[in-house]
Enzyme design. Structure first.
Site: not given
Lengths: 505, 505
Positions: B278-279
């Site tokens: 993620d991210e």
């Protein structure tokens, strides 16, 4: 103090660089000369006032001077015993535990002169909607003393339960408490008052009325009108509806018994008594055969008499009345000059109260209501539930500490009226808070209120105080509270508290 | 079970009328004939599958049949040992404690057939940003088992700390953990896995990468780019910045050691391994000399190789990879058909994942992120602070249980793809949650997630299930959790749970 310093202290690893803890002795060892404190002198500079344990705002000087000297001596001097308590509290907060088991400070030599800005610094706990065992109230008192609050306001009765034992009115708790043992006896109350006094805290008891009184009706049904109506939203701000009749001889007889029984017991350790007065629902008086009206013009004189009756009783007992703002600002009652008005709706309310010459307490619900943001506690049936999505409560969102810290109690107050703002209170209402989660709901956020009330909201340049400076203080206080058995939330993750890091915009 | 039934049970006074407790025997005494249970028979209807303790979604049948009969016998029958565990859990939840000390149920005779709707029902705990002692993780496992979750996802590493001991990579924890003792040793991990297995819960370990890996850089600085930049907001979603280099031979050597050390130890009690994803901040790769670009078109093939490398290692160890949604939906990687994609941003993300033929986990942050609404944890200096007032966090407000309960995991999923939605997870991230407040942050709200995942979000008419029916269930579960040592928040004040009251719109 021994216990606080040596038993309930902590190694401050969260305030050193991450890798520093792997370097032997790095957690606080001062490598230069080190001194032991060999002598602590407490100096009471004046005899204590007679009102020491039941102070009116401003009647006890809480200031203190603290000196840790290079010769190993320490002195705390104050103008009252409560000032000494405040100084001792600060003293313990200068020290940390070292991983070698010793207790140390790196702040010596130091001289501190410290005094509170506001004389009334309180927490209002609702112990009616949810019942708290006495030990859980005492744990809040520990934390309040440690953060230099000086008032504990117990909102001790409400519509949902009446836990306050009044021996002369036995059905109040027998029918009105949640359970036969979920009560506060006269001994419990004096125990709480005395325990608080040891921490320099004075207790203010509130029996909210004439609204918020349904619980009286279980034992004394004749006194309450609009009792538990199915259509509760028409007659009350929340279930159950029910309010004391406004012009009933029976009610006045009840009140006289209540005051005669309760107030003399409270007086030795409480200067104030709170008679409530918030959120009175006028529709409820349509059913009250003693007034038969919901017209404010009709009701207002009755309300004036009702409040006069109660306030005279409070004064007769040698105490000073406190009321919620609605009595002054909504009902336009004429209140004695002595009456303190507790605001909760806005800074404008504070301004209006002091403009009328009354002393005011601050507690704006958009800032200092610690229970907000938990979401609706009312159940919405499927037919109506979509309309209430996403189920925010009336004072959502949750008040984070930065927001709490940004409220200036003197917001908009003219310079010649600031003396009338005697302080304020944080509030923890009981709809969704009980003894299990209260620590996390109140702490550390109440400590942000404590700092505003002790030090003021503004820095030397007149700006709100810096979060960058306040947040390590608050994070350290959080660790101290946890170490002392108070289950405070963290301010942020350990990474953010570390010496060479920080989480700064 | 003896302990749960007899030692950790409670008198359900909150579910009777207020005054009923004063009537002797009113709290649950059935005045007709009463039976003792003399015999409880457990029937395992089939041999357990080999995957019992490391189940893939759907490979273990958790359904059960429970009968309490009028002749004093009871039977629980199931197709797997985990089904029996679920049945025994339900069995204990039929009983209350009586004020006379006995344990009783008023529900007999009863026949229950029960089976979960979704095979993956998890809680994701971030044990990196804040460290949790093993006992606090076990307390969550107790509560997860009691609410019939079957997965515990440990987000065990992140940028702020690396507590996961990898003996072959000793500097990871030695430099990257918060403290020398704030670590999870191989023994701790297998202890957690085994304890969870006893509750019918399988543990999914996540080492998030390539982003969220700054903590690797303390011990292995060559592997991380954009390490702890002052201008963190340009290079990461939160401080500190830092990400694994994307095309570095040194990184692949590191990863090979990591997988060879870790995965074989996990395999006996875990079917899945979560490789994160993620991210990922593309700006950080400007500093990465192995790619030298922040252009997605340049980075994408490197990311594909990076993820392929990790997923091949996971498969080689006999486990199934899980990734965060960005790897599929933002980076458009080609993932193996086996890969489970964990969504967190929206129902649209779930729809896109299953439309691509992948299995999906639900966890929409606007509904199921339990940490939201605490407010900003970043400090804003005085010059910028006003612009951020009132300091709401990115996913404010707090998600109340009614909102949580309103999310249908199958929202917008075509009927022929619903089988790909294998379940979901509630999430508790660690920026402002640690072992002190985790109970109240997770419970009872996670129990609302549990019910949606076990029973589905809709009633027989296709509407969201009724709050009026769910809220007493949740309030009862809260009391059971508290009795078992989990500091759950209340659902609402006792008045609202009482038999003849309720707080209904």
């Amino acid at each position: 103090m021994f216990d606080t310093l040596f038993e309930r202290n902590f190694i401050p690893w969260k305030f050193y660089p991450k890798r520093a803890v792997f370097e032997p002795g790095r957690d606080g060892t001062y490598r230069g000369p080190r001194k032991e404190i060999t002598k602590l002198t407490l100096v009471l500079k004046k005899p204590d006032p007679e009102t020491l344990l039941r102070p009116l705002a401003g009647s006890v000087d809480e200031s203190y001077e603290l000196a840790l000297n290079t010769d190993g001596t320490a002195t705390i001097a104050a103008n009252s015993t409560i000032g000494l308590v405040r100084g001792l509290t600060t003293m313990t907060q200068l020290f940390f535990k070292h991983s070698d088991g010793q207790v140390y400070t790196k702040l010596a030599p130091v001289k501190i002169f410290d005094a509170p800005k506001f004389p009334h610094r309180g927490l209002n706990m609702d112990v009616s909607r949810s019942y708290y065992p006495v030990k859980d109230i005492k744990r809040q008192i520990d934390a309040l003393g440690y953060t230099k609050f000086n008032r504990l306001h117990l909102h001790i009765t409400d519509s949902q339960s009446w836990p306050l034992v009044i021996p002369d009115l036995p059905w109040l708790t027998w029918k009105g408490a949640y359970q036969y043992d979920m009560i506060y006896t006269p001994t419990d109350i004096s125990d709480i008052q005395y325990y608080a006094a040891l921490h320099g805290i004075s207790v203010v008891i509130e029996t909210d009325m004439p609204g918020h009184t349904t619980s009286i009706g279980y034992g004394y049904p004749n006194l309450i009108t609009a009792f538990e109506e199915d259509d509760w939203a028409t007659y009350a701000a929340q279930p159950p509806s029910g309010t004391l009749k406004l012009n009933s001889q029976e009610v006045f007889v009840f009140l006289e018994k209540l005051w005669n029984d309760l107030l003399p017991r409270l007086k030795p350790l409480s200067a104030y008594y709170h008679t409530g007065g918030d959120e009175v629902n006028k529709n409820a008086y349509r059913f009250d055969e003693t007034v038969n009206s919901s017209d404010p013009a009709v009701l207002q004189p009755y309300m004036q008499s009702f409040v006069n009756f109660n306030h005279d009783a409070v004064r007769h007992a040698g105490m000073v009345p406190i009321v919620w703002e609605e009595m002054l600002l909504e009902w336009n009652l004429t209140l004695g000059r002595d009456v303190v008005v507790q605001t909760w709706q806005s800074s404008a309310a504070v301004q209006q109260v002091v403009a009328k010459g009354h002393k005011a307490l601050v507690g704006n619900y958009n800032f200092w209501y610690l229970d907000c943001g938990q979401g609706q506690w009312i159940d919405f049936p499927p037919d109506s539930s979509e309309g209430f999505w996403p189920y925010a409560d009336y004072c959502s969102p949750r008040k984070n500490w930065r927001l709490i810290y940004s409220l200036d109690p003197l917001d908009g107050i003219p310079a010649n009226q600031t003396h009338l703002v005697i302080g304020g209170e944080a509030h923890i209402w009981g709809e969704q808070t009980d003894a299990v989660n209260v620590d996390r709901m109140v702490w550390p956020r109440a400590a942000a209120v404590a700092e505003v009330l002790w030090s003021g909201a503004k820095d030397a340049e007149g700006r709100n105080r810096s979060q960058v400076e306040a947040s390590p203080r608050l994070a350290e206080m959080r660790e101290r509270l946890v170490t002392r058995g108070v289950g405070s939330e963290p301010v942020h993750m350990p990474y953010c508290t570390m010496e060479d890091k920080g989480c700064i915009w």
